[in-house]
Write a protein that holds these residues in place. Structure first.
Motif, mmCIF file in Angstrom:
data_model
loop_
_atom_site.group_PDB
_atom_site.id
_atom_site.type_symbol
_atom_site.label_atom_id
_atom_site.label_comp_id
_atom_site.label_asym_id
_atom_site.label_seq_id
_atom_site.Cartn_x
_atom_site.Cartn_y
_atom_site.Cartn_z
ATOM 1 N N ARG A 26 -25.338 51.255 106.346
ATOM 2 C CA ARG A 26 -26.440 52.181 106.609
ATOM 3 C C ARG A 26 -27.153 52.556 105.314
ATOM 4 N NH1 ARG A 26 -26.260 53.775 112.214
ATOM 5 N NH2 ARG A 26 -24.550 52.511 112.979
ATOM 6 N N LYS A 27 -28.322 53.129 105.451
ATOM 7 C CA LYS A 27 -29.094 53.603 104.304
ATOM 8 C C LYS A 27 -28.236 54.578 103.493
ATOM 9 C CE LYS A 27 -33.208 56.043 102.844
ATOM 10 N NZ LYS A 27 -34.425 56.725 103.218
ATOM 11 N N GLY A 28 -28.238 54.390 102.177
ATOM 12 C CA GLY A 28 -27.486 55.266 101.277
ATOM 13 C C GLY A 28 -26.083 54.807 100.976
ATOM 14 N N GLU A 29 -25.575 53.818 101.713
ATOM 15 C CA GLU A 29 -24.231 53.310 101.443
ATOM 16 C C GLU A 29 -24.277 52.277 100.317
ATOM 17 O OE1 GLU A 29 -21.404 53.375 105.140
ATOM 18 O OE2 GLU A 29 -23.221 52.247 105.639
ATOM 19 N N GLU A 30 -23.200 52.201 99.569
ATOM 20 C CA GLU A 30 -23.119 51.259 98.458
ATOM 21 C C GLU A 30 -22.320 50.026 98.876
ATOM 22 O OE1 GLU A 30 -22.684 52.024 93.856
ATOM 23 O OE2 GLU A 30 -20.717 52.051 94.812
ATOM 24 N N ILE A 31 -22.832 48.870 98.464
ATOM 25 C CA ILE A 31 -22.143 47.607 98.713
ATOM 26 C C ILE A 31 -21.806 46.940 97.389
ATOM 27 C CG2 ILE A 31 -23.149 47.192 100.989
ATOM 28 C CD1 ILE A 31 -25.126 45.231 99.600
ATOM 29 N N VAL A 32 -20.840 46.032 97.450
ATOM 30 C CA VAL A 32 -20.468 45.221 96.299
ATOM 31 C C VAL A 32 -20.746 43.763 96.673
ATOM 32 C CG1 VAL A 32 -18.611 44.520 94.749
ATOM 33 C CG2 VAL A 32 -18.668 46.855 95.637
ATOM 34 N N ILE A 33 -21.564 43.113 95.865
ATOM 35 C CA ILE A 33 -21.934 41.711 96.093
ATOM 36 C C ILE A 33 -21.235 40.889 95.016
ATOM 37 C CG2 ILE A 33 -23.851 40.093 96.370
ATOM 38 C CD1 ILE A 33 -25.640 42.750 96.460
ATOM 39 N N ARG A 34 -20.553 39.814 95.416
ATOM 40 C CA ARG A 34 -19.828 38.989 94.451
ATOM 41 C C ARG A 34 -20.201 37.517 94.602
ATOM 42 N NH1 ARG A 34 -15.424 42.586 96.082
ATOM 43 N NH2 ARG A 34 -14.991 43.963 94.338
ATOM 44 N N ALA A 35 -20.236 36.838 93.455
ATOM 45 C CA ALA A 35 -20.474 35.393 93.418
ATOM 46 C C ALA A 35 -19.936 34.873 92.096
ATOM 47 C CB ALA A 35 -21.956 35.077 93.546
ATOM 48 N N GLU A 36 -19.564 33.617 92.078
ATOM 49 C CA GLU A 36 -19.034 33.011 90.864
ATOM 50 C C GLU A 36 -19.583 31.606 90.719
ATOM 51 O OE1 GLU A 36 -14.742 31.969 88.778
ATOM 52 O OE2 GLU A 36 -14.789 32.966 90.708
#
Length: 86
Positions: free
Chosen positions: A58-68
């Motif tokens: 939802r709006k305002g939530e923090e996500i973690v995006i990962r790639a290598e």
């Protein structure tokens, strides 16, 4: 492994158009891309529209995006920008 944290800014969260834009960019990456809530939970496939929408961010939530891999820093920057664009 590279990672970026982003606060979702779109009114609809990471759903509909923002989710589609995110997945389209992730699909351009030659490496795996994962997304998880920063508050915990298992990472999901960032190239799957169904998994992104099922994450129900939802709006305002923090996500973690990962790639290598080669080019991961650039793709992470772009994906974080998409997630944090209202």
């Amino acid at each position: 492994m590279g990672e970026r944290k982003a606060t979702v800014a779109a009114e609809v969260g990471l759903h509909a158009r923002p989710a589609a834009t995110f997945v389209q960019m992730a699909m351009k990456a030659p490496m795996d891309v994962t997304v998880a809530r920063s508050s915990g939970g298992d990472p999901i496939n960032g190239k799957s529209i169904l998994q992104i929408m099922a994450l129900d961010v939802r709006k305002g939530e923090e996500i973690v995006i990962r790639a290598e891999g080669d080019g991961s820093e650039e793709i992470l920057d772009r994906l974080a920008d998409i997630a944090s664009t209202p």
